[in-house]
Write an enzyme that holds these catalytic residues in place. Structure first.
Site, PDB file in Angstrom:
ATOM      1  N   SER A 236     120.037   0.699  55.954  1.00 44.67           N
ATOM      2  CA  SER A 236     118.584   0.819  55.751  1.00 44.67           C
ATOM      3  C   SER A 236     118.051  -0.189  54.742  1.00 44.67           C
ATOM      4  O   SER A 236     116.859  -0.474  54.723  1.00 44.67           O
ATOM      5  CB  SER A 236     118.229   2.242  55.307  1.00 44.67           C
ATOM      6  N   SER A 237     118.942  -0.730  53.909  1.00 40.71           N
ATOM      7  CA  SER A 237     118.513  -1.708  52.901  1.00 40.71           C
ATOM      8  C   SER A 237     119.730  -2.450  52.369  1.00 40.71           C
ATOM      9  O   SER A 237     120.865  -2.177  52.758  1.00 40.71           O
ATOM     10  CB  SER A 237     117.780  -1.004  51.742  1.00 40.71           C
ATOM     11  N   GLY A 238     119.485  -3.404  51.470  1.00 42.67           N
ATOM     12  CA  GLY A 238     120.554  -4.032  50.718  1.00 42.67           C
ATOM     13  C   GLY A 238     121.565  -4.807  51.543  1.00 42.67           C
ATOM     14  O   GLY A 238     121.238  -5.460  52.538  1.00 42.67           O
TER      15      GLY A 238
ATOM     16  N   ASP B 105     125.696   9.771  59.091  1.00 38.12           N
ATOM     17  CA  ASP B 105     125.797  10.229  57.708  1.00 38.12           C
ATOM     18  C   ASP B 105     127.287  10.318  57.377  1.00 38.12           C
ATOM     19  O   ASP B 105     128.001  11.144  57.947  1.00 38.12           O
ATOM     20  CB  ASP B 105     125.121  11.595  57.554  1.00 38.12           C
TER      21      ASP B 105
ATOM     22  N   TYR C 194     130.530   6.540  38.885  1.00 36.42           N
ATOM     23  CA  TYR C 194     130.473   5.492  39.916  1.00 36.42           C
ATOM     24  C   TYR C 194     131.760   4.670  39.893  1.00 36.42           C
ATOM     25  O   TYR C 194     132.352   4.395  40.948  1.00 36.42           O
ATOM     26  CB  TYR C 194     129.262   4.598  39.680  1.00 36.42           C
TER      27      TYR C 194
END
Length: 340
Positions: free
Chosen positions: A12-14, A64, A154
């Protein structure tokens, strides 16, 4: 030869969006891209960027990585549930003092960044083994090699990714399946924007005042300066010199770092197995030489700005190294032995 099928998560992005468009618009028509995302209502930017490739060399599907049923439904649309190349890119970030982070947020990071990859590989490996070929490309992070203050969870998720792939590699090679970890440093994208937007709302509840002060007064300004000075664009990470390069390599590397600015940091860690040297160096940079760190980052940012201007001038003069003559040549057949 028929184009190779590439499944990419987190499009969706990046990086995911940039790589999906780059492969789908390949001038040699070497790829058929299945670009996936968790929420199809976010598909607009990808559709716009894909242009005429949409519906031709690029298809968009819902997937997902945290939902096993979603993975199965997506893979059921593929003949034999087989793809030539998996690019596991979906991920989320989490930064802040450990005491102020909820366990639910921590689990979500591990579920997305680590267990999401595990579920994908577990679903796709059987078909790759039957075909005795395939390439698993994992967008990891430099923080899978070196932890950074206030990125504890992370970094832990990316260390888990690195360990999983190292363990998987030898078995994969037996079936002629390549595994590659792409390890970017900071990347300027929507991912970063959402991360810092969330951080601005963190009130450091449960954290002592000294730690909260270190986070807000030292870490956040230095982190933003580092992004401004050393970050890459998603297009750069996706492009010829990096992810596209490893996808097209006859013998794909196991690891590929996209940002040479982090080479000294990694060398420092490898030079001292005790970890004391790297720990002391980071401590000194953060708590003793903060002004020097920020001045150095500003100098790097200025040099990179000048380099960008030079590249723009070269492009205007028709002297840039872009276009098909400089594109890496993918092998005409699957690699015969994966990594060396």
């Amino acid at each position: 030869m028929a184009p190779r099928t590439v499944l990419i998560t987190g499009c969706s992005s990046g990086i995911g969006l940039a790589l999906a468009v780059r492969l789908a618009t390949d001038s040699q028509g070497r790829f058929k891209v299945l670009a996936t995302m968790r929420d199809l209502s976010c598909r607009g930017p990808l559709e716009e960027a894909a242009g005429s490739a949409l519906g031709q060399t690029l298809e968009i599907e819902q997937l997902d990585v945290c939902d096993e049923g979603s993975i199965t439904r997506c893979l059921d649309k593929l003949p034999g549930q087989y793809v030539d190349i998996l690019v596991s890119n979906a991920g989320i970030g989490l930064i802040g003092p450990l005491e102020s982070l909820s366990l639910d947020d921590m689990r979500q990071v591990m579920d997305t960044n680590f267990f999401g990859l595990v579920q994908l590989v577990r679903a796709l490996m059987p078909a790759m083994k039957r075909q005795r070929r395939g390439h698993i490309v994992v967008i990891s992070s430099i923080m899978g090699l070196q932890g950074i203050m206030f990125n504890d969870i992370y970094a832990a998720s990316k260390f888990a990714v690195e360990g999983f792939c190292e363990s998987l590699l030898v078995q994969a090679l037996r079936f002629n399946i390549s595994v590659t970890l792409v390890e970017p440093g900071p990347v300027t994208s929507e991912f970063e924007g959402k991360l810092y937007s969330g951080v601005e709302q963190v009130d450091c509840v449960g954290t002592d005042s000294e730690t909260a002060d270190i986070f807000t007064r030292i870490y956040l300004p230095n982190s933003r300066a580092l992004f401004a000075s050393l970050s890459q664009s998603p297009e750069d990470v996706a492009e010829v010199g990096h992810t596209l390069k490893v996808i097209c390599a006859r013998r794909p590397p196991f690891r590929h770092q996209t940002n040479p600015a982090y080479t000294p940091m990694l060398a420092l860690k490898r030079a001292d197995p005790s970890g004391e040297l790297a720990g002391a160096a980071f401590y000194s940079l953060v708590f003793r030489h903060g002004p020097l760190l920020r001045a150095s980052l500003h100098a790097v940012r200025l040099c990179r700005w000048k380099a960008r201007k030079l590249r723009q001038a070269l492009r205007l003069l028709g002297l840039s190294r872009t276009g098909s003559p400089w594109s890496p040549a993918c092998p005409s057949a699957p690699p015969d032995s994966g990594q060396a």
